[in-house]
Design a protein around this motif. Structure first.
Motif, PDB file in Angstrom:
ATOM      1  N   ASP A 167     169.027  68.211  20.655  1.00 46.45           N
ATOM      2  CA  ASP A 167     169.215  66.892  21.265  1.00 46.45           C
ATOM      3  C   ASP A 167     167.878  66.182  21.448  1.00 46.45           C
ATOM      4  O   ASP A 167     167.775  64.965  21.252  1.00 46.45           O
ATOM      5  CB  ASP A 167     169.925  67.018  22.608  1.00 46.45           C
ATOM      6  CG  ASP A 167     171.412  67.318  22.464  1.00 46.45           C
ATOM      7  OD1 ASP A 167     171.964  67.079  21.361  1.00 46.45           O
ATOM      8  OD2 ASP A 167     172.020  67.792  23.436  1.00 46.45           O
ATOM      9  N   ARG A 168     166.841  66.926  21.831  1.00 49.64           N
ATOM     10  CA  ARG A 168     165.529  66.303  21.973  1.00 49.64           C
ATOM     11  C   ARG A 168     165.028  65.791  20.617  1.00 49.64           C
ATOM     12  O   ARG A 168     164.473  64.684  20.527  1.00 49.64           O
ATOM     13  CB  ARG A 168     164.543  67.295  22.603  1.00 49.64           C
ATOM     14  CG  ARG A 168     164.900  67.653  24.046  1.00 49.64           C
ATOM     15  CD  ARG A 168     163.778  68.355  24.764  1.00 49.64           C
ATOM     16  NE  ARG A 168     163.547  69.703  24.295  1.00 49.64           N
ATOM     17  CZ  ARG A 168     164.182  70.780  24.755  1.00 49.64           C
ATOM     18  NH1 ARG A 168     165.136  70.642  25.682  1.00 49.64           N
ATOM     19  NH2 ARG A 168     163.882  71.985  24.298  1.00 49.64           N
ATOM     20  N   ALA A 169     165.243  66.578  19.572  1.00 45.99           N
ATOM     21  CA  ALA A 169     164.848  66.141  18.231  1.00 45.99           C
ATOM     22  C   ALA A 169     165.640  64.911  17.806  1.00 45.99           C
ATOM     23  O   ALA A 169     165.096  63.987  17.180  1.00 45.99           O
ATOM     24  CB  ALA A 169     165.053  67.274  17.238  1.00 45.99           C
ATOM     25  N   ARG A 170     166.914  64.883  18.145  1.00 47.54           N
ATOM     26  CA  ARG A 170     167.751  63.731  17.801  1.00 47.54           C
ATOM     27  C   ARG A 170     167.298  62.479  18.537  1.00 47.54           C
ATOM     28  O   ARG A 170     167.276  61.385  17.973  1.00 47.54           O
ATOM     29  CB  ARG A 170     169.220  64.036  18.121  1.00 47.54           C
ATOM     30  CG  ARG A 170     170.187  62.933  17.745  1.00 47.54           C
ATOM     31  CD  ARG A 170     171.601  63.356  18.032  1.00 47.54           C
ATOM     32  NE  ARG A 170     172.552  62.272  17.840  1.00 47.54           N
ATOM     33  CZ  ARG A 170     173.850  62.355  18.127  1.00 47.54           C
ATOM     34  NH1 ARG A 170     174.339  63.489  18.602  1.00 47.54           N
ATOM     35  NH2 ARG A 170     174.638  61.315  17.949  1.00 47.54           N
ATOM     36  N   CYS A 171     166.917  62.629  19.800  1.00 53.47           N
ATOM     37  CA  CYS A 171     166.415  61.504  20.585  1.00 53.47           C
ATOM     38  C   CYS A 171     165.177  60.909  19.926  1.00 53.47           C
ATOM     39  O   CYS A 171     165.052  59.683  19.785  1.00 53.47           O
ATOM     40  CB  CYS A 171     166.109  61.979  22.004  1.00 53.47           C
ATOM     41  SG  CYS A 171     165.342  60.742  23.071  1.00 53.47           S
ATOM     42  N   VAL A 172     164.250  61.770  19.513  1.00 55.49           N
ATOM     43  CA  VAL A 172     163.034  61.297  18.841  1.00 55.49           C
ATOM     44  C   VAL A 172     163.385  60.612  17.526  1.00 55.49           C
ATOM     45  O   VAL A 172     162.847  59.543  17.189  1.00 55.49           O
ATOM     46  CB  VAL A 172     162.062  62.469  18.615  1.00 55.49           C
ATOM     47  CG1 VAL A 172     160.871  62.033  17.765  1.00 55.49           C
ATOM     48  CG2 VAL A 172     161.579  63.025  19.957  1.00 55.49           C
ATOM     49  N   ALA A 173     164.315  61.208  16.777  1.00 51.97           N
ATOM     50  CA  ALA A 173     164.703  60.637  15.481  1.00 51.97           C
ATOM     51  C   ALA A 173     165.332  59.262  15.634  1.00 51.97           C
ATOM     52  O   ALA A 173     165.055  58.345  14.842  1.00 51.97           O
ATOM     53  CB  ALA A 173     165.670  61.583  14.769  1.00 51.97           C
ATOM     54  N   GLU A 174     166.159  59.075  16.641  1.00 52.03           N
ATOM     55  CA  GLU A 174     166.795  57.774  16.861  1.00 52.03           C
ATOM     56  C   GLU A 174     165.761  56.724  17.260  1.00 52.03           C
ATOM     57  O   GLU A 174     165.815  55.580  16.804  1.00 52.03           O
ATOM     58  CB  GLU A 174     167.873  57.886  17.941  1.00 52.03           C
ATOM     59  CG  GLU A 174     169.220  58.361  17.454  1.00 52.03           C
ATOM     60  CD  GLU A 174     169.887  57.318  16.570  1.00 52.03           C
ATOM     61  OE1 GLU A 174     170.673  56.514  17.082  1.00 52.03           O
ATOM     62  OE2 GLU A 174     169.601  57.286  15.350  1.00 52.03           O
ATOM     63  N   ALA A 175     164.810  57.112  18.110  1.00 49.88           N
ATOM     64  CA  ALA A 175     163.751  56.174  18.496  1.00 49.88           C
ATOM     65  C   ALA A 175     162.939  55.751  17.272  1.00 49.88           C
ATOM     66  O   ALA A 175     162.621  54.564  17.101  1.00 49.88           O
ATOM     67  CB  ALA A 175     162.851  56.804  19.547  1.00 49.88           C
ATOM     68  N   LEU A 176     162.623  56.707  16.417  1.00 45.35           N
ATOM     69  CA  LEU A 176     161.873  56.392  15.197  1.00 45.35           C
ATOM     70  C   LEU A 176     162.691  55.500  14.263  1.00 45.35           C
ATOM     71  O   LEU A 176     162.147  54.579  13.638  1.00 45.35           O
ATOM     72  CB  LEU A 176     161.487  57.682  14.482  1.00 45.35           C
ATOM     73  CG  LEU A 176     160.209  58.362  14.960  1.00 45.35           C
ATOM     74  CD1 LEU A 176     160.154  59.787  14.455  1.00 45.35           C
ATOM     75  CD2 LEU A 176     158.978  57.588  14.521  1.00 45.35           C
TER      76      LEU A 176
END
Length: 265
Positions: A135-144
């Motif tokens: 989920d943390r990786a997904r959060c970063v990916a969505e922000a990017l």
């Protein structure tokens, strides 16, 4: 705080909703001179990268501290917040003339926004509510994804190691009975999620963020709160100058409750 209600939450989303029904997020960044250090430091780094016509996305906007400050400077801000309790406070602060589009939403799903929609993306809370690495990786990916190529991103984390010391100040018995692994000093991720500088850095770099600044957002402010809050105006200004002088020093970076990373897409 109703710990039983938080323990009964079945998902991170439900836990965040319940947490902010109990926790006064609105006063957290402004209730005292020591509390304002985090806000003033974060604004200082945001303002380094503001450009005319800059479009800003504030993910996990809370009760609007950063969104309102930036809209007050004339910028167009889109704010996304999950917790209804925070949204209610935020809505009451909206005033005519402020260019803020406020949405209820989740940092894991920014599908309401097209790729490359924003010049500056703030993620100043969600990463200390997400317990699962995916989920943390997904959060970063969505922000990017929603940040334009060459755009700027700011991410905040809660620092594991400093929190142990600030808890010790509150409770002298904490080292004997506190909620952490007494061998590794790893805090229990409840009700917030804690990390170390190395792990935060690895998450962002593996996600494709080009890191430019690593900042001890509040540094020693919580640990020294009684002293800082008693300073006269001139001494407080000098304390802030000292904090800004030290907040990017690598040897002091982990000595902060809040870790701020500034990067480029």
């Amino acid at each position: 705080m109703d710990i039983e209600a938080l323990l009964a939450a079945r998902t991170d989303t439900e836990r965040v909703e319940r947490l902010y029904q109990m926790f006064d997020e609105d006063s957290r960044l402004s209730c005292s001179p020591s509390a304002r250090v985090e806000f003033l430091t974060t604004m200082r780094y945001i303002e380094k990268y503001l450009t005319p016509g800059c479009r800003i996305l504030d993910v996990g906007a809370g009760t609007g501290a950063y969104s309102l400050a930036l809209a007050g400077q004339g910028y167009a801000v889109t704010a996304v917040e999950l917790a209804e309790a925070n949204l209610e406070v935020f809505r009451r602060k909206l005033r005519p003339g402020l260019d803020i589009a406020l949405h209820q939403g989740n940092a894991l799903d920014l599908s309401a926004f097209a790729d490359g929609s924003f010049d500056l993306v703030l993620v100043l809370g969600p990463l200390y509510h997400l317990r699962q690495p995916a989920d943390r990786a997904r959060c970063v990916a969505e922000a990017l994804r929603v940040c334009k190529p060459g755009g700027m991103l700011l991410f905040a984390f809660l620092g594991n190691d400093m929190v142990i010391l600030t808890e010790l100040v509150r409770d002298p018995a904490y080292l004997r009975s506190g909620d952490y692994d007494h061998e590794s000093f790893r805090l229990e991720d409840f009700p917030f999620v804690f990390t170390t500088p190395d792990k935060a850095r690895a998450l962002l770099e593996s996600g494709g963020v080009q890191l430019l600044h690593q900042v001890a957002a509040d540094g020693m402010a919580e640990l020294l709160a009684p002293t800082i809050d008693a300073l006269d105006e001139e001494s407080y200004r000098q304390y802030l100058r000292y904090h800004f002088y030290t907040c990017e020093k690598p040897e002091l970076f982990g000595h902060s409750n809040h870790l701020l990373f500034v990067g480029r897409k």
